[in-house]
Design a protein around this motif. Structure first.
Motif, PDB file in Angstrom:
ATOM      1  N   LYS A  46       0.755  -1.249   0.005  1.00 16.54           N
ATOM      2  CA  LYS A  46      -0.094   0.069   0.199  1.00 16.54           C
ATOM      3  C   LYS A  46       0.814   1.111   0.042  1.00 16.54           C
ATOM      4  O   LYS A  46       0.549   2.277  -0.616  1.00 16.54           O
ATOM      5  N   ALA A  47       1.739   1.286   0.766  1.00 16.86           N
ATOM      6  CA  ALA A  47       2.812   2.488   0.792  1.00 16.86           C
ATOM      7  C   ALA A  47       3.488   2.774  -0.509  1.00 16.86           C
ATOM      8  O   ALA A  47       3.417   3.947  -0.973  1.00 16.86           O
ATOM      9  N   LEU A  48       3.739   1.800  -1.401  1.00 15.16           N
ATOM     10  CA  LEU A  48       4.437   2.031  -2.676  1.00 15.16           C
ATOM     11  C   LEU A  48       3.318   2.690  -3.680  1.00 15.16           C
ATOM     12  O   LEU A  48       3.549   3.582  -4.325  1.00 15.16           O
ATOM     13  N   VAL A  49       1.887   2.007  -3.687  1.00 15.74           N
ATOM     14  CA  VAL A  49       1.101   2.805  -4.141  1.00 15.74           C
ATOM     15  C   VAL A  49       0.753   3.935  -3.804  1.00 15.74           C
ATOM     16  O   VAL A  49       0.408   4.896  -4.713  1.00 15.74           O
ATOM     17  N   LEU A  50       0.420   4.302  -2.612  1.00 16.80           N
ATOM     18  CA  LEU A  50       0.026   5.670  -2.103  1.00 16.80           C
ATOM     19  C   LEU A  50       1.235   6.733  -2.644  1.00 16.80           C
ATOM     20  O   LEU A  50       0.821   7.979  -3.171  1.00 16.80           O
ATOM     21  N   ASP A  51       2.469   6.374  -2.602  1.00 12.74           N
ATOM     22  CA  ASP A  51       3.598   7.185  -3.021  1.00 12.74           C
ATOM     23  C   ASP A  51       3.446   7.666  -4.337  1.00 12.74           C
ATOM     24  O   ASP A  51       3.767   8.521  -4.903  1.00 12.74           O
ATOM     25  N   PHE A  52       3.146   6.425  -5.151  1.00  9.11           N
ATOM     26  CA  PHE A  52       3.356   6.511  -6.509  1.00  9.11           C
ATOM     27  C   PHE A  52       2.147   7.545  -6.998  1.00  9.11           C
ATOM     28  O   PHE A  52       2.354   8.499  -7.875  1.00  9.11           O
ATOM     29  N   TYR A  53       0.848   7.604  -6.592  1.00  7.26           N
ATOM     30  CA  TYR A  53      -0.117   8.536  -6.670  1.00  7.26           C
ATOM     31  C   TYR A  53       0.139   9.851  -6.215  1.00  7.26           C
ATOM     32  O   TYR A  53      -0.274  10.898  -6.784  1.00  7.26           O
ATOM     33  N   ASN A  54       0.646   9.878  -5.162  1.00  7.53           N
ATOM     34  CA  ASN A  54       1.235  11.153  -4.343  1.00  7.53           C
ATOM     35  C   ASN A  54       2.023  11.924  -5.401  1.00  7.53           C
ATOM     36  O   ASN A  54       1.887  13.053  -5.732  1.00  7.53           O
ATOM     37  N   LYS A  55       3.082  11.174  -6.007  1.00  9.61           N
ATOM     38  CA  LYS A  55       4.055  12.006  -7.263  1.00  9.61           C
ATOM     39  C   LYS A  55       3.247  12.122  -8.113  1.00  9.61           C
ATOM     40  O   LYS A  55       3.632  13.162  -9.021  1.00  9.61           O
ATOM     41  N   GLN A 114     -13.364   0.365   2.681  1.00  7.54           N
ATOM     42  CA  GLN A 114     -14.692  -0.429   3.200  1.00  7.54           C
ATOM     43  C   GLN A 114     -15.559  -0.304   2.461  1.00  7.54           C
ATOM     44  O   GLN A 114     -16.513  -1.455   2.438  1.00  7.54           O
ATOM     45  N   ASP A 115     -16.174   1.134   2.216  1.00  2.86           N
ATOM     46  CA  ASP A 115     -17.465   1.271   1.421  1.00  2.86           C
ATOM     47  C   ASP A 115     -17.000   2.276   0.261  1.00  2.86           C
ATOM     48  O   ASP A 115     -16.634   3.420   0.268  1.00  2.86           O
ATOM     49  N   PRO A 116     -16.799   1.521  -0.948  1.00  2.27           N
ATOM     50  CA  PRO A 116     -16.597   2.234  -2.121  1.00  2.27           C
ATOM     51  C   PRO A 116     -17.530   3.433  -2.289  1.00  2.27           C
ATOM     52  O   PRO A 116     -17.174   4.208  -3.347  1.00  2.27           O
ATOM     53  N   ARG A 117     -18.532   3.545  -1.897  1.00  2.00           N
ATOM     54  CA  ARG A 117     -19.517   4.691  -2.361  1.00  2.00           C
ATOM     55  C   ARG A 117     -19.095   6.048  -1.579  1.00  2.00           C
ATOM     56  O   ARG A 117     -19.322   7.165  -1.812  1.00  2.00           O
ATOM     57  N   LEU A 118     -18.060   5.833  -0.549  1.00  2.00           N
ATOM     58  CA  LEU A 118     -17.463   6.872   0.113  1.00  2.00           C
ATOM     59  C   LEU A 118     -16.141   7.311  -0.575  1.00  2.00           C
ATOM     60  O   LEU A 118     -15.369   6.908  -0.400  1.00  2.00           O
ATOM     61  N   VAL A 119     -16.440   8.531  -1.356  1.00  2.00           N
ATOM     62  CA  VAL A 119     -15.409   9.220  -2.256  1.00  2.00           C
ATOM     63  C   VAL A 119     -15.194  10.646  -1.568  1.00  2.00           C
ATOM     64  O   VAL A 119     -16.329  11.178  -1.396  1.00  2.00           O
ATOM     65  N   TYR A 120     -14.311  10.963  -1.606  1.00  2.69           N
ATOM     66  CA  TYR A 120     -13.875  12.265  -1.046  1.00  2.69           C
ATOM     67  C   TYR A 120     -12.950  13.200  -1.976  1.00  2.69           C
ATOM     68  O   TYR A 120     -12.066  12.749  -2.390  1.00  2.69           O
ATOM     69  N   GLN A 121     -13.299  14.554  -1.998  1.00  2.00           N
ATOM     70  CA  GLN A 121     -12.441  15.433  -3.004  1.00  2.00           C
ATOM     71  C   GLN A 121     -11.059  15.814  -2.123  1.00  2.00           C
ATOM     72  O   GLN A 121     -11.376  16.111  -0.920  1.00  2.00           O
ATOM     73  N   MET A 122     -10.108  15.479  -2.820  1.00  2.00           N
ATOM     74  CA  MET A 122      -8.824  15.958  -1.973  1.00  2.00           C
ATOM     75  C   MET A 122      -8.533  17.469  -1.972  1.00  2.00           C
ATOM     76  O   MET A 122      -8.677  17.885  -3.389  1.00  2.00           O
ATOM     77  N   ASP A 123      -8.103  18.117  -1.250  1.00  2.00           N
ATOM     78  CA  ASP A 123      -7.748  19.585  -1.106  1.00  2.00           C
ATOM     79  C   ASP A 123      -6.252  19.593  -1.093  1.00  2.00           C
ATOM     80  O   ASP A 123      -5.386  20.736  -0.871  1.00  2.00           O
ATOM     81  N   HIS A 124      -5.493  18.619  -1.186  1.00  2.00           N
ATOM     82  CA  HIS A 124      -4.037  18.394  -1.258  1.00  2.00           C
ATOM     83  C   HIS A 124      -3.335  17.418  -1.952  1.00  2.00           C
ATOM     84  O   HIS A 124      -4.232  16.685  -2.619  1.00  2.00           O
ATOM     85  N   TRP A 125      -2.297  17.015  -2.193  1.00  2.00           N
ATOM     86  CA  TRP A 125      -1.586  16.253  -2.999  1.00  2.00           C
ATOM     87  C   TRP A 125      -1.322  14.820  -2.265  1.00  2.00           C
ATOM     88  O   TRP A 125      -1.363  13.842  -3.055  1.00  2.00           O
ATOM     89  N   GLU A 126      -1.147  14.891  -1.004  1.00  2.28           N
ATOM     90  CA  GLU A 126      -0.830  13.825  -0.228  1.00  2.28           C
ATOM     91  C   GLU A 126      -1.849  12.761   0.142  1.00  2.28           C
ATOM     92  O   GLU A 126      -2.843  13.230   0.995  1.00  2.28           O
ATOM     93  N   LEU A 127      -1.752  11.560   0.220  1.00  2.00           N
ATOM     94  CA  LEU A 127      -2.531  10.631   0.650  1.00  2.00           C
ATOM     95  C   LEU A 127      -1.642   9.453   1.203  1.00  2.00           C
ATOM     96  O   LEU A 127      -0.738   8.909   0.457  1.00  2.00           O
ATOM     97  N   ASN A 128      -1.910   9.255   2.726  1.00  2.00           N
ATOM     98  CA  ASN A 128      -0.860   8.560   3.326  1.00  2.00           C
ATOM     99  C   ASN A 128      -1.365   7.371   4.019  1.00  2.00           C
ATOM    100  O   ASN A 128      -2.680   7.398   4.423  1.00  2.00           O
ATOM    101  N   LEU A 129      -0.700   6.193   4.591  1.00  2.00           N
ATOM    102  CA  LEU A 129      -1.057   5.071   5.147  1.00  2.00           C
ATOM    103  C   LEU A 129      -1.575   5.912   6.684  1.00  2.00           C
ATOM    104  O   LEU A 129      -0.685   6.860   7.427  1.00  2.00           O
TER     105      LEU A 129
END
Length: 230
Positions: A46-55, A114-129
């Motif tokens: 998961k860390a690799l995937v999150l870092d990839f999309y952060n970049k 857990q619930d694919p219906r829950l989708v959030y707009q991000m106001d920044h570039w970073e998503l982390n563990l």
């Protein structure tokens, strides 16, 4: 207003410096595609995937809409334009396009695991563990990975079936189900295929191919539409 439907791919964002999805050796920015764009890759690291999309988000923030994006946005003055895009960046929206269907997800949104219906707009570039949804589960990129359903395919098919003009811009037409949209067009409408390397397409009526970059090819398409008074 006539309904103009555009299917856009990586070639349209490449002119803004956004890396195309994968190169000839199956890598995406040096990574095995399945390691960063599949449920199996996510569960493995998961860390690799999150870092990839952060970049990818960082790169997207620095990119600007190019002439191709802007021309399509400006066409809303003359046509009812729907963009169906395989790209996950927000360059169409930033150029001013008001109706954009993202087939493969959106880079600046996150989704509950857990619930694919829950989708959030991000106001920044970073998503982390450790970043979680309201139900406490880890957030993942809101990206349609290999092996997953394409939830926006039905709206895309509906738009295509109702199109008065259809254009494919900057895509190899190798990734399904998006590549099959051309088959949903009405027989008699004009159909444009624009790419530096025009892909092989099934024989269809009223097909116009333009071998050029996205920005120059769209300009030529507009010239032809006006010349024919379509």
């Amino acid at each position: 207003m006539k309904r103009l439907v555009i299917l856009s791919g990586a070639g349209i964002s490449a002119e803004s410096g956004i890396a195309t999805f994968r190169d000839s050796n199956g890598l995406w920015e040096g990574h095995d595609v399945m390691a960063v764009a599949s449920p199996e890759g996510w569960h493995k690291d998961k860390a690799l995937v999150l870092d990839f999309y952060n970049k990818r988000r960082q790169a997207c923030i620095l990119a600007q809409p190019n002439a191709a994006h802007i021309q399509l946005a400006n066409l809303e003055k003359e046509y009812d334009v729907t963009i169906i895009t395989q790209n996950v960046d927000d360059l169409h929206e930033r150029a001013g396009s008001s109706k954009v269907i993202h087939l493969h997800g959106e880079l600046f949104k996150s989704q509950s695991t857990q619930d694919p219906r829950l989708v959030y707009q991000m106001d920044h570039w970073e998503l982390n563990l450790g970043d979680t949804c309201e139900k406490g589960s880890q957030l993942r990129p809101f990206i349609v990975w290999f092996g997953e359903q394409v939830p926006m395919m039905d709206p895309a098919i509906e738009a295509t079936e109702n199109a008065d003009i259809f254009a494919v811009v900057g895509t190899s037409l190798l990734v399904y189900p998006a590549a099959g949209l051309l088959n949903y067009t009405t027989r008699d409408i004009p159909k444009f295929v624009i790419d530096i390397k025009v892909p092989v397409v099934p024989p269809v009526k009223n097909l116009i191919t333009i071998q050029d970059t996205a920005s120059s090819g769209i300009a030529e398409m507009i010239r032809q539409l006006r010349l024919r008074k379509i």
